[in-house]
Design a protein around this motif. Structure first.
Motif, PDB file in Angstrom:
ATOM      1  N   UNK A 439       1.161  -1.257   0.217  1.00  0.00           N
ATOM      2  CA  UNK A 439      -0.031   0.407  -0.112  1.00  0.00           C
ATOM      3  C   UNK A 439       0.528   1.519   0.020  1.00  0.00           C
ATOM      4  N   UNK A 442       2.328   1.381  -3.295  1.00  0.00           N
ATOM      5  CA  UNK A 442       0.971   1.907  -4.346  1.00  0.00           C
ATOM      6  C   UNK A 442       1.132   3.895  -3.931  1.00  0.00           C
ATOM      7  N   UNK A 446       1.540   6.344  -7.808  1.00  0.00           N
ATOM      8  CA  UNK A 446       0.672   7.605  -7.908  1.00  0.00           C
ATOM      9  C   UNK A 446       0.850   8.504  -7.338  1.00  0.00           C
ATOM     10  N   UNK A 470      -4.888  19.538 -11.332  1.00  0.00           N
ATOM     11  CA  UNK A 470      -5.605  18.585 -11.322  1.00  0.00           C
ATOM     12  C   UNK A 470      -4.699  17.160 -11.875  1.00  0.00           C
ATOM     13  N   UNK A 471      -3.682  17.323 -12.684  1.00  0.00           N
ATOM     14  CA  UNK A 471      -2.297  16.644 -12.823  1.00  0.00           C
ATOM     15  C   UNK A 471      -2.238  15.989 -11.951  1.00  0.00           C
ATOM     16  N   UNK A 474      -4.471  13.575 -10.989  1.00  0.00           N
ATOM     17  CA  UNK A 474      -5.566  12.312 -11.037  1.00  0.00           C
ATOM     18  C   UNK A 474      -4.989  11.114 -11.245  1.00  0.00           C
ATOM     19  N   UNK A 477      -6.639  10.345  -7.497  1.00  0.00           N
ATOM     20  CA  UNK A 477      -8.383  10.569  -7.746  1.00  0.00           C
ATOM     21  C   UNK A 477      -8.370   9.048  -8.044  1.00  0.00           C
ATOM     22  N   UNK A 478      -8.149   9.019  -8.952  1.00  0.00           N
ATOM     23  CA  UNK A 478      -8.335   7.338  -9.558  1.00  0.00           C
ATOM     24  C   UNK A 478      -8.913   6.383  -8.799  1.00  0.00           C
ATOM     25  N   UNK A 479      -7.944   6.290  -7.597  1.00  0.00           N
ATOM     26  CA  UNK A 479      -7.814   5.186  -6.998  1.00  0.00           C
ATOM     27  C   UNK A 479      -8.433   5.700  -5.644  1.00  0.00           C
ATOM     28  N   UNK A 480      -9.461   7.115  -5.572  1.00  0.00           N
ATOM     29  CA  UNK A 480      -9.948   7.608  -4.563  1.00  0.00           C
ATOM     30  C   UNK A 480      -9.568   7.966  -3.786  1.00  0.00           C
ATOM     31  N   UNK A 481      -7.979   8.275  -3.810  1.00  0.00           N
ATOM     32  CA  UNK A 481      -7.332   9.198  -3.159  1.00  0.00           C
ATOM     33  C   UNK A 481      -7.118  10.800  -3.083  1.00  0.00           C
ATOM     34  N   UNK A 482      -6.189  12.017  -2.396  1.00  0.00           N
ATOM     35  CA  UNK A 482      -6.431  12.609  -2.719  1.00  0.00           C
ATOM     36  C   UNK A 482      -5.065  13.388  -1.586  1.00  0.00           C
ATOM     37  N   UNK A 483      -4.926  15.304  -1.810  1.00  0.00           N
ATOM     38  CA  UNK A 483      -4.278  14.999  -0.554  1.00  0.00           C
ATOM     39  C   UNK A 483      -4.880  17.086  -0.474  1.00  0.00           C
TER      40      UNK A 483
END
Lengths: 620, 620
Positions: A439, A442, A446, A470-471, A474, A477-483
């Motif tokens: 994890x 992974x 990302x 946003x670049x 992306x 986000x595709x995996x449901x993550x963010x900062x």
């Protein structure tokens, strides 16, 4: 970390709020912004009034105290830290969450009718004053300028305002004399029919006069104001600082080359009365430029009809576009910085198994290694050296009570940088000294994909940095993550590590378009609360590029990394990378090896060179 | 297209500007905005004042006439069209170009001192008035509200304001009664302590009362205002329109179920005096909501202390999130629309070789085919049917003098849509009937990559649409290409084809976050001036999605295409597509075949079905 005990302080402050020594009528609320009189991000100890009253020492936050309540607003970077540093007297207001009221709404919801809200006009920006005043007035209250700062009134042993030695920078560091900078500034003023310009930001004044100081930790600036007219230059600074003959010569104080390039010096405190005098003599058509984030106190000296507030001053814009000398200096600084970091990582690999390295000792070692490099001045911000769960505190700074030991079992994140006379650095690497979990790898990958997406982005001239944010997200986000922070900020050249007017953040819209020569950071991250933090940060230079086509002759831009420190391959899940991304990693590592390797060789730092060679093996 | 001859009209207008019948002193400039009193994008013929005075009939533009000059501001979509439609009396001001002055700056640069600038306060938005007034006042001029419209004064044979028949929509189309919509609105008002809400946007009023009209071409709305209080509802509309017993029943005009749901009807024109009466009776704490884009005339009726201007009204926000019935209706409308387009393309393939199909006849054929579908009402905007170089005119509309013949040698772009009682459509396809050039295919493929990047994007709840705009451009930017319009707009449900408060555009920042149930367009493009235009547009529904992780329980969103018309494979350079993109194309085409194929079968449209099957073969 134990919270500051604030009960007695708040009692004293509330007494001051009722004390008519300071104003004709008592005030029902007092706002304590975090800034100084120069919209500085980092501030001198004497200006740390918000920290003094509530205990929270992050870079952003506003405290408000009423008879019954005490509340402090800060953003996502600091939620955890603020909650740990403040005691029960304080309510933490988490900005950016839907349920959190704005300062205005909160005040309106709790104040009795016709309340007076006080604030020191020197430390609130003119635009913030305007918004706050409008909201309060609309609800039947009023915002009141309290000339004596009430925190200072209850602050025993408040430190003195610093007045460190000034350093003059020659052409070989600045690429442009201060006289030429004044001439360019005046040309901009003429172009926009402006007769006076009031400079209040410390880094702009330092840049304009090719001077540096050390009044504020990490920021090589000095307390000053400047007012530039078409024929006069006024510099407001502690006059003792200008006794040095070399400085007098640099500023041509005793023998100006031309009358319009003669600098008139005044004591720092006299800016208010001098500006008043200037404004009293204005012709009807005269216009005065001042940043809209300048202090309310100084802004309001300029009559509204003559005032032209601007979001970014011409100095801010000119300073952001580095000239060839500055770019060369920044490159050199980053090579030296990379040498220190390669040494650090080689050392850590050996020491960590012994179990003796802590977040603090690792940060100290990094500083020690940087300080061995030529023209080192100091750090550019407090080192974030964080192990495991501490890494998830975005603006963590290790303290004895939080200090963790580096181990083979946890992710280590170090975000650090230095001031060298030739440039400023800021770099984050996230590494594992044992075997990272799937994890962790992974998430790291990302973040890396986001970092590369920004770094390798090609975009037309005129594009604003926020459009690239946003670049960086992306893949997460595709995996449901963010900062929950922006992706990048402008970086000064031997100046503030955070500077405007450009950056890469979804939070801003009014940033200026990116231009060749600008320098920003590229630092996406991912933070798993209670577990680990990941961030990959390079400082990158905006450069022109020539893609296949050139739509409407607009020209295209991309980034060149200035930071040249290997990105740990062990943390990557290379299967998640595209061929293009793998190529980027390999080309980046090839350049690290070539450029930093040569310098390590020159400096005879063998262990670090071995480490570099190993860490820059191509991936497949 | 030959320009409108405006010399004599301008002479008359300038005479009116000097005529003290309209004001105490002559005005030196007159502003002619493009809008009506309801901030409508499309307007009725009686409101086409800017077109009347200058000839330019695009949807956006502002004309300003002074004694000496006449200038018209419009944006990149219309540069070419405006230059063709205006004669030499007019200067085209190209908005967005660096050298183009703002209206304010231009006025200030040419007006004599102390000038008066006039404008009709009913057709300028309150926020625009404020900005313009501030800028002019700052330069010693003033902005003056001219109650009699000066264009109307010189406009012989100006059309009447339309008053078409109203149509009541039942629950099977709206999913929610107007009574429930009023209740929800009042709950929002209570939540924000608002006592009155003034509705001025025609689509909001139509949505609120579940009524539709045909007063404005393409937009199923009707001229009206509404004022909603906590216990009263006032509807301002040509009262003749409410004679129909079915309508009276729908609105419960004669037997309201509850007193607070009783609608009081007033003539359209009396909104001003009624609002005055309401405002005269306000309690000190009463607050009135009005959109900050509402007319200056109506906004200023509300005393400032009581006025709460909002960028998006609660109706605008509620309307944007479609309920299950509306979503189902939109899906049905898009299937019918796809049937018509499949037929069109099958027909074009057969007819084009004969050389008899023109841009206009193709557009007419598309309309004819759509009109055969159940519940068809009309087009949702003027069809853009453009061949070769005409395709590069972004908002082109074929006219007899520009009409080109469709051929095997040029790219054909058709952007069209319809109003059905169950939903609104808007679709663009770009096709070639012969052999496209490598460059045409390359550009098409970049546009497709951008279209897919948006359509397949996964992003967290709370993300604003403008943050997705760069995804649509990345592939174009990589090759030095771009397009000068936003990527998407909100789409109404049997309402305006362009609606707020969300969209996908780098130009806006204050858009509301995307939410499940919102519907927007996804329409990147590329335009090679003088040669061809490419655009690929689907209407897409925002839907929840469940990626691998769920960071901070924020939840994730993505898009589901509602438009189901094959994207021409012949135009693709499939080598430039990633496997993920090829999978997207194949899955999209599979769904087109399955869903639209079934409907074509049901309708017995054999040629179109054959065409669909052929055009949806998987790519490799």
């Amino acid at each position: 970390m134990s919270p500051k005990i604030t009960g007695e302080l708040l009692r004293q402050l509330r007494q001051a709020m009722r004390n008519c020594k300071y104003f004709s009528e008592p005030i029902q609320a007092y706002i304590v912004p975090s800034g100084d009189a120069h919209q500085s991000e980092y501030i001198a100890p004497c200006d740390c009034r918000r920290e003094f009253i509530c205990g929270f020492n992050g870079s952003a936050g506003t405290a408000i105290v009423t008879e019954q309540h005490a509340a402090m607003w800060t953003d996502g970077r600091y939620f955890l830290q603020a909650s740990q540093q403040m005691d029960n007297n304080w309510t933490l207001m988490k900005m950016g969450l839907k349920e959190t009221p704005s300062q205005e709404d909160w005040l309106i919801s709790i104040l009795p009718e016709n309340s007076k809200v006080g604030v020191d006009p020197w430390i609130i920006a003119a635009d913030q004053w305007k918004n706050m005043s409008k909201a309060l007035t609309g609800a039947g209250h009023s915002l009141v300028a309290v000339q004596d700062n009430l925190i200072d009134a209850v602050w025993m042993e408040r430190p003195e305002r610093p007045s460190t030695q000034l350093r003059a920078l020659g052409l070989d560091y600045t690429g442009m004399t201060w006289q030429d900078k004044i001439t360019v500034l005046r040309a901009k003023m003429t172009e926009r029919k402006i007769t006076w310009f009031v400079a209040t930001a410390l880094d702009e004044i330092a840049w304009l006069f090719n001077l540096r100081g050390a009044d504020i930790e990490y920021n090589p600036v000095f307390f000053a104001y400047a007012i530039v007219g078409m024929n006069t230059i006024r510099l407001f600074v502690d006059l003792k600082r200008l006794y040095d003959p070399a400085l007098r010569n640099h500023l041509q104080l005793d023998s100006p080359s031309k009358p319009e390039l003669s600098i008139h010096t005044f004591p720092y405190e006299s800016v208010y009365t001098e500006l008043q005098a200037i404004c009293a003599a204005l012709s009807p058509k005269d216009k005065v430029w001042i940043c809209d984030k300048a202090s309310c106190a100084l802004t309001q000296v300029i009559p509204k009809a003559h005032r032209t507030p601007i979001p970014y001053t011409p100095l801010c814009l000119a300073k952001a576009v580095k000239n060839a000398t500055e770019i060369q200096g920044m490159k050199m600084a980053h090579i030296k910085d990379a040498v220190a970091l390669c040494e650090l990582f080689a050392w850590l690999e050996k020491e960590i198994p012994k179990g003796t390295v802590t977040e603090i000792s690792a940060a100290d070692k990094a500083e020690e290694l940087r300080s061995q490099q030529r023209d080192f001045v100091g750090l550019s911000f407090p080192t974030i050296s964080s192990v495991g769960p501490n890494g998830a505190i975005i603006h963590y700074r290790p303290l004895p009570e939080t200090n963790r030991t580096l181990s083979m079992n946890e992710v280590y994140l170090i975000d650090s940088g230095a001031q060298y006379v030739d440039g400023t650095t800021d770099v984050t690497r996230t590494v594992h000294f044992g075997t990272p979990s799937a994890f962790e790898k992974e998430c790291f990958t990302y973040v890396l994909k986001g970092h590369i997406a920004v770094s390798a982005a090609v975009f037309p001239n005129g594009t604003k940095g926020h459009l690239l944010d946003s670049f960086a997200r992306a893949a997460l986000w595709d995996s449901g993550l963010d900062y929950l922070h922006g992706t990048g900020h402008g970086v000064g050249c031997f100046l503030n590590v955070h500077e405007g007017p450009c950056g890469i953040s979804y939070k801003t819209f009014a940033d200026e378009p990116l231009e060749a020569g600008m320098i920003v950071s590229d630092e996406p991250g991912y933070y798993e609360d209670g577990s680990f933090g990941i961030r990959i940060e390079n400082v990158v230079l905006v450069i022109p590029t020539k893609p296949k086509y050139n739509y409407r002759n607009r020209g295209s831009l991309t980034f060149e990394p200035l930071t040249l420190v290997p990105i740990q391959v062990k943390m990557m899940n290379t299967e998640l990378l595209t061929q293009k991304e793998r190529d980027w990693v390999n080309e980046y590592h090839r350049k690290c090896r070539e450029v930093v390797g040569a310098e390590l060789e020159r400096q005879g730092r063998k262990d670090a060179l071995e480490w570099l060679i190993r860490e820059t093996q191509p991936i497949v």
